[in-house]
Design an enzyme around this catalytic site. Structure first.
Site, PDB file in Angstrom:
ATOM      1  N   ASP A 274      51.254  26.326  44.113  1.00  0.00           N
ATOM      2  CA  ASP A 274      52.640  26.048  44.491  1.00  0.00           C
ATOM      3  C   ASP A 274      52.612  25.045  45.649  1.00  0.00           C
ATOM      4  O   ASP A 274      51.638  24.997  46.406  1.00  0.00           O
ATOM      5  CB  ASP A 274      53.323  27.343  44.909  1.00  0.00           C
TER       6      ASP A 274
ATOM      7  N   CYS B 243      29.457  60.770  41.746  1.00  0.00           N
ATOM      8  CA  CYS B 243      29.024  59.886  40.667  1.00  0.00           C
ATOM      9  C   CYS B 243      30.009  59.953  39.506  1.00  0.00           C
ATOM     10  O   CYS B 243      30.878  60.821  39.457  1.00  0.00           O
ATOM     11  CB  CYS B 243      27.625  60.238  40.195  1.00  0.00           C
TER      12      CYS B 243
END
Length: 704
Positions: free
Chosen positions: A394, A16
């Site tokens: 592109d 954790c």
């Protein structure tokens, strides 16, 4: 100066953010530690250091999180937390029997012994970590729970103390199991590659562990087997399913000279493959490790939550001290009642559900994407994707195939398209012109044997075309200016040429002697999925889609209407693309740039998120882009934007669940309207809901 070294350390107890913070705090204070990355899901610590590794290991031991060196280039196997599960179950059994005996009015000491047994069995690990935290002057959740349990015991609330221990231990177990589930999801990718390979050595075949196969050796892959290593086909042909790497639905034909990749599935023929990469550097291995590394690139919400938890926990701790002391000291209230309320606040101060809300969600999303051939290099890119308002495309290699293709054959003077193509391809087979491949590829697709035609007297007409004899007949194959120069251009031919050129195509005329026999149109073909991708992006809220290209404006403007883009920016140099990205960001917000991963690198870097049409095995794409489309499939872009939106939605749901639960029980705790066991039950319930909500992403796919 001491040598800078890199170590990978496995920390089994890491589960954790609280423990991550303890490790960072401890190691950052060490002289000789220069950089560290922690990956909770993988339970790995990556450290660049000049000090001895033993110093780092001793420091980890000091905070109760012992580590062990881990070999580079390998992944840890997920382990079921057997001991943790056993202790939690025993704690629950003792607690449950104790409650039952108390309910049927069995008097002490038996229920007391059972409650104390539950506390010891379920809480010894928590207390041990709490002592380590105190030694490091850290206020972690183990310390908060230990103080709450001790306080409950002091005031004689043995059942509630046992409830706190059992429910908190259960919360930690669920958290650990959820992280292991995420880790197993990543490691499922590993199983795609077999552990052994059939190697041909001195005319004999033998099964060899993939780690021992060297570059340059030949491996044999039979039908129905997975390809064990990256390589190049040296003999044989077969259809290969590359879906695990690229997400492509259709198998790809592989023949000598073609690249194959570890994890792909050989369907039909026998392949002999020359190994080009060792097992720990295969495309699949690099994908797995990049997914693993992506865990350390935290999403903005994760960073915010960790900062919030660092303030929230001590704030509630201070509030609990005030609740415990102020009413009895200044208002004559009963100490026991307000002390109990303070213990409830300590339980609420534990930030479990809050800190787990983001990392499990992000890792689940990264794994889902990787399964579908999309590599996302960190949670932060998922969150940016969710808010993308403009997309820059592109042209060459992104919305188009990036290679010239014969698109039109217009017959003249009674010649058939097949005859025109055959003669043109035969002539171009002798040429080094960049368009020659387009003719030869189309001829191959139409099963035309170019070598059956005899080509002689080949002459290049620089910048205009070629002249040659084919099967004894004189032909000219040239561009529009050459056709005008030779007087081939009638009004009808001019109309055909102008029509094709208006569509952005390059035109070529084939003439036999002085008689034109055909007009051929050549273009960089638009990908079939490009138009669908643009439409799908609009449907999910992208406001503006721009086409960026260094190509001429006429070609760009002819493609734009077919795609449905909002604007066209043509004849751009790399620095011009950067300006276009900045303009889009200023006008619309977050910008995603999609390019080929090499010549678009500056624009990819300048965008809020750069997406490379990398193709399988492209080193440049894997290294430079934020997101890599392994199959060059533009249709994946709207799918990953939707994944980003879904991920962010789940993260926000999780944070809301955690914060609302905390807020409600903080209020109830101060007012004395809840109990210890109910507070931690609600907190554990929130943790469980958050975990399950996060893990449901693993059932998703980019196809729906």
């Amino acid at each position: 100066m001491p040598e800078l070294r890199h170590s990978t350390i496995h920390i089994e107890g890491l589960c954790c953010a609280t423990e991550e913070q303890a490790i960072r705090k401890k190691l950052s204070s060490l002289n000789g530690v220069h950089r560290l990355d922690l990956r909770i899901v993988s339970k790995k610590l990556e450290v660049d250091h000049t000090c001895e590794p033993e110093i780092i290991l001793d420091s980890l031991n000091a905070i109760g999180l012992p580590g062990s060196p881990h070999p580079p280039g390998t992944l840890l196997r997920a382990k079921t937390p057997n001991r943790q599960l056993l202790f939690t179950v025993l704690s629950g059994i003792f607690f449950g029997i104790g409650l039952l005996l108390k309910a049927i009015d069995i008097h002490e000491p038996l229920p007391l012994v059972l409650f104390l047994s539950s506390i010891v069995v379920g809480g010894w690990r928590i207390a041990f970590k709490a002592m380590k935290a105190v030694a490091q002057r850290s206020l972690d959740m183990n310390f908060l729970m230990t103080i709450a349990v001790i306080g409950a015991l002091v005031i004689g609330e043995y059942a509630e103390a046992a409830a706190v221990v059992f429910l908190f231990a259960l919360s930690l177990l669920l958290e650990s199991m959820s992280i292991d589930r995420s880790r197993r999801a990543i490691q499922s990718l590993m199983k795609l590659s077999p552990s052994t390979a059939t190697v041909r050595l001195n005319a004999k075949e033998r099964d060899t562990p993939v780690e021992q196969v060297r570059v340059g050796q030949t491996v044999i892959i039979r039908p129905g087997e997975r390809i064990p290593l990256d390589g190049q086909v040296s003999e044989g042909s077969s259809s290969v399913d590359q879906a695990p790497l690229t997400g492509e639905s259709m198998p790809v034909l592989k023949s000598p000279g073609d690249a194959v990749y570890a994890g792909s599935f050989n369907q039909r023929g026998v392949l002999e493959v020359t190994v080009t990469r060792p097992s720990n550097d295969s495309t699949l291995a690099r994908i797995i490790h990049l997914v693993e590394e992506a865990q350390s690139k935290k999403a903005p919400s994760q960073t915010f939550i960790e900062r919030f938890a660092r303030v929230y926990t001590p704030s509630v701790f201070i509030l609990s001290l005030l609740v415990m002391s102020v009413p009895p000291l200044f208002f004559g209230a009963g100490f026991a009642d307000w002390f109990y309320r303070a213990l409830v606040l300590l339980v609420i101060a534990c930030p479990c559900a809050l800190v787990i809300s983001t990392p499990v969600t992000v890792v689940s999303a990264l794994t889902v994407a990787a399964r579908s051939g999309v590599l996302i290099k960190g949670g932060k890119h998922l969150e940016v994707l969710a808010g993308v308002k403009a997309v820059a495309l592109d042209k060459t290699g992104t919305v188009t195939m990036g290679k010239a293709t014969v698109t039109d054959i217009v017959p003249l003077n009674s010649r058939s398209p097949k005859e025109i193509l055959a003669v043109s391809a035969a002539i171009e087979s002798k040429s080094e012109h960049h368009l020659a491949e387009a003719f030869l590829r189309r001829a191959y697709d139409e099963h035309i044997e170019v070598n059956d035609l005899s080509v002689r007297d080949f002459h290049a007409l620089t910048g205009r075309g070629v002249r040659a004899s084919v099967d004894g007949k004189e032909y000219v194959l040239g561009n529009h200016p050459l056709a005008e120069e030779l007087g081939f251009c009638s009004p009808e031919i001019e109309r055909i040429l102008n029509s094709l050129e208006h569509e952005g195509k390059t035109t070529v005329i084939l003439a036999e002697g002085a008689v034109p026999v055909g007009v051929i149109g050549i273009a960089d073909e638009v990908r079939g999925e490009s138009n669908r991708a643009v439409g799908a992006l609009r449907e999910i809220g992208v406001r503006h889609i721009a086409l960026l290209t260094g190509d001429n404006r006429g070609t760009a403007e002819s493609i734009s209407p077919r795609l449905g883009t909002d604007s066209v920016h043509a004849e751009l140099l790399p620095e011009d693309k950067l300006k276009a990205i900045e303009s889009l960001r200023k006008n619309f917000g977050n910008v995603a740039m999609i390019g080929d991963g090499i010549n678009d690198a500056p624009a990819l870097a300048a965008a809020d998120v750069g997406i490379a049409m990398g193709g399988v095995g492209s080193d440049t794409a894997l290294e430079t882009a934020d997101i890599v489309l392994m199959s060059d499939n533009l249709a994946r872009v709207p799918e990953i934007v939707k994944l980003g939106k879904k991920t962010l939605r789940i993260i926000r749901q999780n944070i809301a669940i955690a914060l609302v639960t905390k807020g409600v029980f903080l209020g109830l705790g101060v007012l004395g309207l809840t109990s210890l066991w109910l507070a931690i039950l609600a907190d554990d319930g929130a943790t469980l809901v958050v975990i399950l909500n996060s893990l449901r992403l693993l059932r998703s796919s980019l196809d729906g």
